[in-house]
Motif scaffolding. Structure first.
Motif, short mmCIF file in Angstrom:
data_model
loop_
_atom_site.label_atom_id
_atom_site.label_comp_id
_atom_site.label_asym_id
_atom_site.label_seq_id
_atom_site.Cartn_x
_atom_site.Cartn_y
_atom_site.Cartn_z
N LYS A 61 0.84 -1.20 0.00
CA LYS A 61 0.00 0.00 0.00
C LYS A 61 0.88 1.25 0.00
CE LYS A 61 -3.61 2.36 2.60
NZ LYS A 61 -4.37 2.38 3.85
N ASN A 62 1.92 1.26 0.83
CA ASN A 62 2.85 2.40 0.85
C ASN A 62 3.47 2.62 -0.52
OD1 ASN A 62 2.44 3.01 3.54
ND2 ASN A 62 4.36 2.13 4.25
N ARG A 63 3.90 1.54 -1.16
CA ARG A 63 4.52 1.66 -2.48
C ARG A 63 3.53 2.25 -3.49
NH1 ARG A 63 4.58 0.40 -7.38
NH2 ARG A 63 6.51 0.19 -8.55
N SER A 64 2.30 1.79 -3.43
CA SER A 64 1.26 2.28 -4.32
C SER A 64 1.02 3.78 -4.11
CB SER A 64 -0.02 1.49 -4.10
OG SER A 64 -1.05 1.99 -4.90
N ILE A 65 0.96 4.21 -2.87
CA ILE A 65 0.75 5.63 -2.55
C ILE A 65 1.91 6.47 -3.08
CG2 ILE A 65 0.68 7.30 -0.64
CD1 ILE A 65 -0.83 5.05 0.95
N LEU A 66 3.13 6.03 -2.82
CA LEU A 66 4.30 6.77 -3.30
C LEU A 66 4.32 6.83 -4.83
CD1 LEU A 66 6.95 5.35 -0.81
CD2 LEU A 66 6.01 7.68 -0.84
N SER A 67 3.96 5.74 -5.47
CA SER A 67 3.95 5.68 -6.93
C SER A 67 2.90 6.63 -7.51
CB SER A 67 3.67 4.25 -7.37
OG SER A 67 3.63 4.17 -8.77
N GLU A 68 1.72 6.67 -6.90
CA GLU A 68 0.65 7.57 -7.37
C GLU A 68 1.03 9.03 -7.20
OE1 GLU A 68 -3.13 6.66 -5.63
OE2 GLU A 68 -2.95 4.53 -6.16
N LEU A 69 1.69 9.37 -6.09
CA LEU A 69 2.05 10.76 -5.83
C LEU A 69 3.31 11.19 -6.57
CD1 LEU A 69 1.33 10.94 -1.98
CD2 LEU A 69 -0.07 11.84 -3.87
N ASN A 70 4.00 10.23 -7.20
CA ASN A 70 5.26 10.52 -7.88
C ASN A 70 5.28 9.90 -9.28
OD1 ASN A 70 7.88 11.29 -8.36
ND2 ASN A 70 8.79 9.67 -7.13
N PRO A 71 4.39 10.36 -10.17
CA PRO A 71 4.31 9.73 -11.49
C PRO A 71 5.53 10.00 -12.39
CG PRO A 71 2.86 11.63 -11.39
CD PRO A 71 3.42 11.42 -10.01
#
Length: 130
Positions: A61-71
């Motif tokens: 979940k953390n990885r997904s959040i970071l990925s979404e906020l950092n395209p």
């Protein structure tokens, strides 16, 4: 000719470790079936498996959040934005310390670095191996 008296041999009853049914067969047999064997070890490891499942879920979940906020692969984000998105700062896969002393926290290939004034630099680790 040598005669053996089979009537004096005693056979101890064996019971399955999982379902407790009486077993027949090899002397060292512990389970009556593959199902009981698998069930026994699954039950024995259920607590650690559930813990690992929860931790892995949080890291993904953390990885997904970071990925979404950092395209684009490199950006800044306010701490409150990360918290509102659900980032849990206690869970990450690894830490990278630079020679200058900066500490990056990674969730697989997605990472963050604490900056000043409650801001974080979000980065993607290229050549992620481990």
């Amino acid at each position: 000719m040598l005669k053996t008296n089979f009537t004096t041999m005693t056979t101890e009853k064996k019971y399955c470790k999982e379902c407790h049914e009486e077993m027949h067969g090899r002397r060292d047999k512990q389970f009556c079936s593959d199902y009981c064997r698998a069930q026994h070890f699954n039950n024995r490891n259920v607590e650690i498996s559930n813990y690992m499942r929860r931790v892995n879920y949080t890291i993904r979940k953390n990885r997904s959040i970071l990925s979404e906020l950092n395209p684009r692969g490199k950006t800044k984000a306010n701490k409150n934005k990360l918290i509102d998105a659900g980032l849990n700062f206690d869970y990450f896969t690894n830490v990278y310390r630079t020679q200058s002393g900066k500490v990056y926290y990674f969730c697989y290939d997605q990472g963050y670095l604490e900056l000043e004034n409650d801001f974080y630099a979000l980065v993607v680790r290229e050549n992620y191996v481990g």
